[in-house]
Design a protein around this motif. Sequence first.
Motif, PDB file in Angstrom:
ATOM      1  N   VAL A 270       0.823  -1.328   0.074  1.00  0.00           N
ATOM      2  CA  VAL A 270      -0.143  -0.054  -0.115  1.00  0.00           C
ATOM      3  C   VAL A 270       1.063   1.111  -0.057  1.00  0.00           C
ATOM      4  O   VAL A 270       1.553   1.303   0.770  1.00  0.00           O
ATOM      5  CB  VAL A 270      -0.908  -0.063   1.141  1.00  0.00           C
ATOM      6  CG1 VAL A 270      -1.981   1.379   1.214  1.00  0.00           C
ATOM      7  CG2 VAL A 270      -1.807  -1.173   1.315  1.00  0.00           C
ATOM      8  N   PHE A 272       0.406   5.401   0.244  1.00  0.00           N
ATOM      9  CA  PHE A 272      -0.426   6.717   0.280  1.00  0.00           C
ATOM     10  C   PHE A 272       0.379   7.926  -0.159  1.00  0.00           C
ATOM     11  O   PHE A 272       1.466   8.284   0.006  1.00  0.00           O
ATOM     12  CB  PHE A 272      -0.652   6.919   1.825  1.00  0.00           C
ATOM     13  CG  PHE A 272      -1.469   5.662   2.565  1.00  0.00           C
ATOM     14  CD1 PHE A 272      -3.136   5.926   2.193  1.00  0.00           C
ATOM     15  CD2 PHE A 272      -1.153   4.726   3.007  1.00  0.00           C
ATOM     16  CE1 PHE A 272      -3.824   4.950   2.626  1.00  0.00           C
ATOM     17  CE2 PHE A 272      -2.000   3.761   3.450  1.00  0.00           C
ATOM     18  CZ  PHE A 272      -3.280   4.032   3.490  1.00  0.00           C
ATOM     19  N   THR A 316      -6.028  11.995   0.116  1.00  0.00           N
ATOM     20  CA  THR A 316      -5.270  11.007   0.281  1.00  0.00           C
ATOM     21  C   THR A 316      -5.386  10.107  -0.780  1.00  0.00           C
ATOM     22  O   THR A 316      -6.752   9.505  -0.885  1.00  0.00           O
ATOM     23  CB  THR A 316      -5.104  10.320   1.753  1.00  0.00           C
ATOM     24  OG1 THR A 316      -5.043  11.181   2.581  1.00  0.00           O
ATOM     25  CG2 THR A 316      -4.088   9.360   1.652  1.00  0.00           C
ATOM     26  N   ARG A 318      -4.706   6.303  -2.168  1.00  0.00           N
ATOM     27  CA  ARG A 318      -4.367   5.057  -1.772  1.00  0.00           C
ATOM     28  C   ARG A 318      -4.080   4.235  -3.282  1.00  0.00           C
ATOM     29  O   ARG A 318      -4.912   3.823  -3.795  1.00  0.00           O
ATOM     30  CB  ARG A 318      -5.294   4.102  -0.947  1.00  0.00           C
ATOM     31  CG  ARG A 318      -4.418   3.162  -0.258  1.00  0.00           C
ATOM     32  CD  ARG A 318      -5.628   2.127   0.359  1.00  0.00           C
ATOM     33  NE  ARG A 318      -6.710   1.517  -0.466  1.00  0.00           N
ATOM     34  CZ  ARG A 318      -7.364   0.749  -0.065  1.00  0.00           C
ATOM     35  NH1 ARG A 318      -7.295  -0.015   1.037  1.00  0.00           N
ATOM     36  NH2 ARG A 318      -8.221   0.104  -1.229  1.00  0.00           N
TER      37      ARG A 318
END
Length: 409
Positions: A270, A272, A316, A318
């Motif tokens: 992941v 961000f 944000t 992702r």
Amino acid sequence: MKTEFLTFLTTLRHMFGWLPGLLSSVLMLCVAGLVAEMCSRFITKLILRIPGSRRGAFVRSFTLAMQRPARIMLVLVFVGTALPVSGLPGDIMQDATHAVVVLFVLMLGYAALVATRILSDAYLNRINGKDDKDDILLRTHMTQVRVLRRTTDLLIGLVTVGASLMTFEPVRQYGLSLFASAGAASLVVGLAARPLLTNLFAGVQIAMTQPIRMEDLIIINGDWAWVEEITSTYVVLRVWDWRRHIVPISYFLENPFQNWTHNSAALIGVVFIHVDFQAPMDRIRERLREIVHSAPLWDGKEFAVQVADCNAHVMTIRVIASARSAMQSWDLRCEIREQIIAFLRDECPEALPRDRLTHVGSLSGLDVMGDPGMLSPPVMRPPPGAYTGPRTGGGGGGMAATDGGQGHG
């Protein structure tokens, strides 16, 4: 054959009759040992000539590894067989027989240890040699074989030492009395050996249930580390900066921990990214797709780009992307960050996060900041003292009526 061998040794001892009796007996025993050595070498050479690229190679390697303990055991057998006709005095013969028995028991345990090591290594080499091997299956077998091998080595050592000590009369009587009394003595021994037994049984349970395997990537005490070695009592963990954690093996049955490679080595990474509200999501999403699809570390399974959160300053993004292993996932995430930052800096500077400051103009209308673009629209405020809060009974309507009455008068 045994009779002919003993007759030959007796004749040989009589041939050395001109020597002192003890010396002739020792020479006869040396000859018996020399005969055993020659027989062992002859049998070894015959076995090493067995043809074959697979089974023959295993038999030859097994013979070479077992050559030393088997040769010593064969010498002990020949010497022990020759002792009754050696002509040694009674007390010396008794001590020599006892020594031969003890040495034979110790060499038998050593041979069992060597055989266990050879068979386990041969099995692991066979698993490693498969072309279609599964990484999880390979590490499972490696963990089971190594843990069980160390447990077997410990048990063989205990049995060998115990069997050799039981050949001594005082130790044997002590052992019998200990078993007879049991009770308090067994309780004391059990309490003293509790840590050893706990870790020993924990090692067997880990080999069966597989909470950890060799080269598993786990998270412990905030560090991510690889399982480097699993012994019968402790586990060696290799941290990414080459530090080592030595952890009791029972820890992994009594405490929670993360195992990133338990069922599969593949992981979803992941990333961000914090961007401004003016960021062009279509261009950013397309660029991220190009970065991930062209990356050799991506396994081609999972990829997605979503606006996961926002606050008063930034939103944000992702990004998720899967990789074949934890280390490849780490490198893939680093590559995504580097390339998307360069893209935002060079082609979408408006997407970079920024802090905004708005100045509200004064009541007199003077521009304090000097830049009209930094001013917000004027705020319509009531004059000072025009409103003092709601009144009881009449509310705002009552104040309006009173003002009207005063104007009329």
